[in-house]
Design a protein around this motif. Structure first.
Motif, mmCIF file in Angstrom:
data_model
loop_
_atom_site.group_PDB
_atom_site.id
_atom_site.type_symbol
_atom_site.label_atom_id
_atom_site.label_comp_id
_atom_site.label_asym_id
_atom_site.label_seq_id
_atom_site.Cartn_x
_atom_site.Cartn_y
_atom_site.Cartn_z
ATOM 1 N N LEU A 221 0.831 -1.206 0.000
ATOM 2 C CA LEU A 221 0.000 0.000 0.000
ATOM 3 C C LEU A 221 0.868 1.259 0.000
ATOM 4 C CD1 LEU A 221 -2.755 -1.131 2.511
ATOM 5 C CD2 LEU A 221 -3.106 -0.593 0.085
ATOM 6 N N LYS A 222 1.931 1.257 0.806
ATOM 7 C CA LYS A 222 2.823 2.413 0.871
ATOM 8 C C LYS A 222 3.483 2.653 -0.483
ATOM 9 C CE LYS A 222 6.489 4.394 3.674
ATOM 10 N NZ LYS A 222 7.353 4.226 4.836
ATOM 11 N N LYS A 223 3.873 1.571 -1.143
ATOM 12 C CA LYS A 223 4.501 1.675 -2.459
ATOM 13 C C LYS A 223 3.553 2.322 -3.468
ATOM 14 C CE LYS A 223 6.890 -1.159 -5.888
ATOM 15 N NZ LYS A 223 7.325 -2.513 -6.225
ATOM 16 N N ARG A 224 2.248 2.128 -3.278
ATOM 17 C CA ARG A 224 1.243 2.720 -4.162
ATOM 18 C C ARG A 224 0.783 4.093 -3.691
ATOM 19 N NH1 ARG A 224 -2.406 -1.167 -7.355
ATOM 20 N NH2 ARG A 224 -0.965 -2.857 -7.804
ATOM 21 N N GLY A 225 1.420 4.598 -2.633
ATOM 22 C CA GLY A 225 1.110 5.938 -2.158
ATOM 23 C C GLY A 225 -0.029 6.018 -1.167
ATOM 24 N N ILE A 226 -0.376 4.890 -0.570
ATOM 25 C CA ILE A 226 -1.470 4.855 0.412
ATOM 26 C C ILE A 226 -0.870 4.613 1.785
ATOM 27 C CG2 ILE A 226 -3.590 3.703 1.128
ATOM 28 C CD1 ILE A 226 -3.858 2.810 -1.848
ATOM 29 N N GLU A 227 -0.924 5.628 2.633
ATOM 30 C CA GLU A 227 -0.414 5.504 4.003
ATOM 31 C C GLU A 227 -1.535 5.003 4.911
ATOM 32 O OE1 GLU A 227 2.568 5.933 5.519
ATOM 33 O OE2 GLU A 227 3.536 6.311 3.589
ATOM 34 N N VAL A 228 -1.255 3.987 5.674
ATOM 35 C CA VAL A 228 -2.216 3.441 6.628
ATOM 36 C C VAL A 228 -1.656 3.662 8.026
ATOM 37 C CG1 VAL A 228 -3.445 1.375 7.381
ATOM 38 C CG2 VAL A 228 -2.929 1.687 4.969
ATOM 39 N N ALA A 229 -2.410 4.362 8.842
ATOM 40 C CA ALA A 229 -1.964 4.630 10.209
ATOM 41 C C ALA A 229 -1.913 3.333 11.007
ATOM 42 C CB ALA A 229 -2.908 5.615 10.884
ATOM 43 N N VAL A 230 -0.928 3.227 11.871
ATOM 44 C CA VAL A 230 -0.802 2.064 12.742
ATOM 45 C C VAL A 230 -1.722 2.277 13.932
ATOM 46 C CG1 VAL A 230 0.763 0.683 14.146
ATOM 47 C CG2 VAL A 230 1.558 1.690 12.007
ATOM 48 N N SER A 231 -2.607 1.336 14.174
ATOM 49 C CA SER A 231 -3.529 1.432 15.298
ATOM 50 C C SER A 231 -2.778 1.265 16.602
ATOM 51 C CB SER A 231 -4.602 0.347 15.203
ATOM 52 O OG SER A 231 -5.294 0.457 13.986
ATOM 53 N N THR A 232 -3.255 1.943 17.646
ATOM 54 C CA THR A 232 -2.639 1.774 18.957
ATOM 55 C C THR A 232 -3.129 0.465 19.565
ATOM 56 O OG1 THR A 232 -4.403 3.023 20.013
ATOM 57 C CG2 THR A 232 -2.440 4.244 19.361
ATOM 58 N N ARG A 233 -2.228 -0.226 20.201
ATOM 59 C CA ARG A 233 -2.571 -1.502 20.831
ATOM 60 C C ARG A 233 -3.085 -1.270 22.240
ATOM 61 N NH1 ARG A 233 2.144 -5.849 19.688
ATOM 62 N NH2 ARG A 233 1.347 -6.513 17.679
ATOM 63 N N ALA A 234 -3.920 -2.175 22.670
ATOM 64 C CA ALA A 234 -4.388 -2.124 24.055
ATOM 65 C C ALA A 234 -3.209 -2.439 24.971
ATOM 66 C CB ALA A 234 -5.500 -3.132 24.259
ATOM 67 N N LYS A 235 -3.147 -1.777 26.110
ATOM 68 C CA LYS A 235 -2.076 -2.039 27.062
ATOM 69 C C LYS A 235 -2.274 -3.411 27.677
ATOM 70 C CE LYS A 235 -1.136 2.732 28.195
ATOM 71 N NZ LYS A 235 -1.066 3.748 29.238
ATOM 72 N N ARG A 236 -1.169 -4.110 27.873
ATOM 73 C CA ARG A 236 -1.220 -5.442 28.462
ATOM 74 C C ARG A 236 -0.746 -5.396 29.902
ATOM 75 N NH1 ARG A 236 1.256 -9.790 24.532
ATOM 76 N NH2 ARG A 236 0.290 -11.058 26.130
ATOM 77 N N GLY A 237 -1.156 -6.377 30.645
ATOM 78 C CA GLY A 237 -0.702 -6.479 32.028
ATOM 79 C C GLY A 237 -1.680 -5.853 33.004
ATOM 80 N N ARG A 238 -1.244 -5.821 34.233
ATOM 81 C CA ARG A 238 -2.097 -5.281 35.301
ATOM 82 C C ARG A 238 -2.114 -3.764 35.258
ATOM 83 N NH1 ARG A 238 -0.274 -8.903 40.470
ATOM 84 N NH2 ARG A 238 -1.172 -10.843 39.712
ATOM 85 N N PRO A 239 -3.236 -3.178 35.612
ATOM 86 C CA PRO A 239 -3.275 -1.721 35.703
ATOM 87 C C PRO A 239 -2.420 -1.242 36.870
ATOM 88 C CG PRO A 239 -5.372 -2.657 36.377
ATOM 89 C CD PRO A 239 -4.518 -3.796 35.907
ATOM 90 N N PRO A 240 -1.899 -0.019 36.800
ATOM 91 C CA PRO A 240 -1.080 0.478 37.911
ATOM 92 C C PRO A 240 -1.890 0.634 39.181
ATOM 93 C CG PRO A 240 -1.496 2.217 36.311
ATOM 94 C CD PRO A 240 -2.063 0.946 35.742
ATOM 95 N N LYS A 241 -1.204 0.470 40.324
ATOM 96 C CA LYS A 241 -1.887 0.641 41.612
ATOM 97 C C LYS A 241 -2.228 2.099 41.815
ATOM 98 C CE LYS A 241 0.288 -3.255 43.892
ATOM 99 N NZ LYS A 241 1.101 -3.704 45.022
ATOM 100 N N THR A 242 -3.400 2.341 42.365
ATOM 101 C CA THR A 242 -3.821 3.733 42.607
ATOM 102 C C THR A 242 -3.722 4.083 44.063
ATOM 103 O OG1 THR A 242 -6.103 2.992 42.753
ATOM 104 C CG2 THR A 242 -5.333 3.873 40.651
#
Length: 66
Positions: free
Chosen positions: A45-66
């Protein structure tokens, strides 16, 4: 439960020789065949001039302690 940011799943029919080549390439780069296909599609796609944004991944692991 899939979220709106999950990946789209669909069936893909490939010639066995193409699939074998993708698997060998993926193994050489320590990736899954699925990840390798995604990279190859993005490069094409990039070679044809079409840029595709990279999606953000969900964070893995335990959430931080609050």
């Amino acid at each position: 439960m899939p979220s709106s940011k999950s990946k789209k799943a669909f069936a893909l029919r490939l010639d066995p020789a193409v699939h074998g080549a993708v698997e060998r390439l993926a193994a050489g780069e320590l990736r899954s065949a699925n990840a390798q296909i995604e990279i190859l599609l993005r490069e094409a796609l990039k070679k044809r001039g079409i840029e595709v944004a990279v999606s953000t991944r969900a964070k893995r692991g335990r959430p931080p302690k609050t």
